[in-house]
Design an enzyme around this catalytic site. Structure first.
Site, mmCIF file in Angstrom:
data_model
loop_
_atom_site.group_PDB
_atom_site.id
_atom_site.type_symbol
_atom_site.label_atom_id
_atom_site.label_comp_id
_atom_site.label_asym_id
_atom_site.label_seq_id
_atom_site.Cartn_x
_atom_site.Cartn_y
_atom_site.Cartn_z
ATOM 1 N N SER A 24 117.408 44.441 -54.757
ATOM 2 C CA SER A 24 117.220 43.093 -55.275
ATOM 3 C C SER A 24 118.561 42.493 -55.725
ATOM 4 C CB SER A 24 116.189 43.111 -56.411
ATOM 5 O OG SER A 24 115.731 41.818 -56.718
ATOM 6 N N ASP A 76 111.417 41.558 -51.675
ATOM 7 C CA ASP A 76 112.166 42.295 -52.694
ATOM 8 C C ASP A 76 112.032 43.806 -52.526
ATOM 9 O OD1 ASP A 76 112.786 43.473 -55.440
ATOM 10 O OD2 ASP A 76 113.296 41.367 -55.722
#
Length: 375
Positions: A45, A207
């Site tokens: 991320s 993500d």
């Protein structure tokens, strides 16, 4: 410096500014022209963005940290996603129209915010060609970026590394050699529903924390024996009082983000500790048959509640974003951690850098011992 040390940077949106403070504290104990003290770098991320930027400056640790600090200390929300009233309303309007259309007609990804400014920022700041150069010069062994595939619900570690490192396949997770680019970073940092998914290799990714079953597996597969982990999980005030009303949408969303970004990493660290303890009970000559080796870890995490820090700078958030969050029931004093993930303003990110530096200095003797830095 040991080739077996890996840096592991977890995810957490704007919370990732904390990582820069920790790295700044470490960098001051190395000469100006020294390379990074870890040749394996793994990120997820927002941590993937920090990891990649650092990997492009692997030959000069100080320069890599200084560049990241400058970016984070000068951050503004509009550099990550469109945050003006016009930008937010325009994007929400497009998403509303998309919801009424057949998927075959409109193939654009749905999301709460338009993060096209982040693509422009990454294209300006990161020279991906330097990764191969640093690997060829032995300044770096491997860089790994984790992303989650929505097509097969698997976790993928896209890595760029020395030729001696092979792909790996495990249950619901795998490592694939790739030439990393901006799309990999956008995919890894695409917080579910908040930012749009990204198409990679004919599949759609989001993500890296979503399907991440074992966040520590990537650096270990890449050859690490020691893991320096900067975890963004922070202590949170526990409300022991009974809830009189149903939790608001913002509170639930905050719990979901905390779970996505923190729970799996914490569980994997606990699992690694148990494995190390078990291996310690087995004679060394018998360990080879197990294909396991002890992995030493050092974890640095926030000493303060990042949600409470974010609340202090709530007014710095763009008006349109605050208005949108208010529709979800989020106010300045709401018991939700959402703001701590979405507040990309320099007042907040600078406070996190300072906290990261302070926390690292509080553990500096342990850090020096881990990196074999002379006292």
């Amino acid at each position: 410096m040991s080739d077996s040390i890996a840096l592991v940077l977890g995810g957490g949106g704007s919370r990732a500014a904390y990582q820069i403070g920790v790295l700044k504290a470490l960098a001051q104990f190395y000469p100006r022209n020294h390379g990074v003290p870890f040749k394996i770098i793994s990120g997820t991320s927002a941590g993937a963005i920090n990891a990649t930027s650092l990997a492009t400056h692997a030959s000069c640790f100080h320069l890599g940290v200084r560049k990241l600090e400058w970016v984070w200390r000068n951050f503004e929300t509009h550099k990550v996603y469109k945050a003006s009233v016009a930008g937010v309303l325009s994007h929400l309007g497009k998403m509303a129209i998309k919801g009424l259309q057949d998927d075959k007609v409109n193939t654009d990804a749905g999301s709460l915010f338009d993060n096209s400014p982040l693509r422009n920022l990454l294209n300006q700041l990161i020279d991906f060609k330097r990764i191969d150069r640093n690997i060829a010069n032995n300044a770096l062994t491997a860089l790994s970026i984790d992303a989650s595939c929505y097509n097969d619900s698997r976790s993928y570690s896209f890595f760029q590394a020395k030729d001696s490192i092979d792909d790996w396949h495990r249950s619901r997770r795998m490592g694939l050699r790739a030439r990393l680019n901006t799309d990999h970073l956008l995919a890894s940092s695409a917080i579910p529903l908040v930012f749009p998914s990204i198409k990679l290799n004919q599949a759609y990714f989001g993500d890296g924390s979503v399907h991440q079953l074992s966040p520590l597996s990537s650096p270990i597969h890449l050859g690490a024996d020691k893991l320096f982990v900067i975890n963004l999980d922070s202590p949170h005030k526990v409300n022991n009082l009974e809830l009189k009303y149903h939790p608001k949408t913002a509170t639930i969303a905050g719990h979901l983000l905390d779970t996505i970004f923190s729970d799996t990493l914490n569980s994997d660290l606990e699992r690694l500790t148990r494995i190390n303890t078990t291996l310690g009970l087995i004679p060394e000559e018998n360990r080879r048959d197990l294909s396991l080796r002890p992995i030493k870890t050092l974890v640095i995490k926030p000493s303060e509640d990042l949600s409470q820090i974010a609340a202090r700078f709530y007014q710095d958030m763009p008006y349109a974003v605050k208005a949108l969050l208010r529709l979800m029931g989020l106010e300045r004093q709401s018991d939700s951690s959402i703001v701590s993930y979405l507040l990309f303003e320099k007042s907040y990110t600078s406070a996190l850098i300072n906290l990261g530096y302070s926390d690292a200095m509080a553990q500096i003797d342990e850090i020096k011992s881990f990196f074999n830095i002379a006292h």
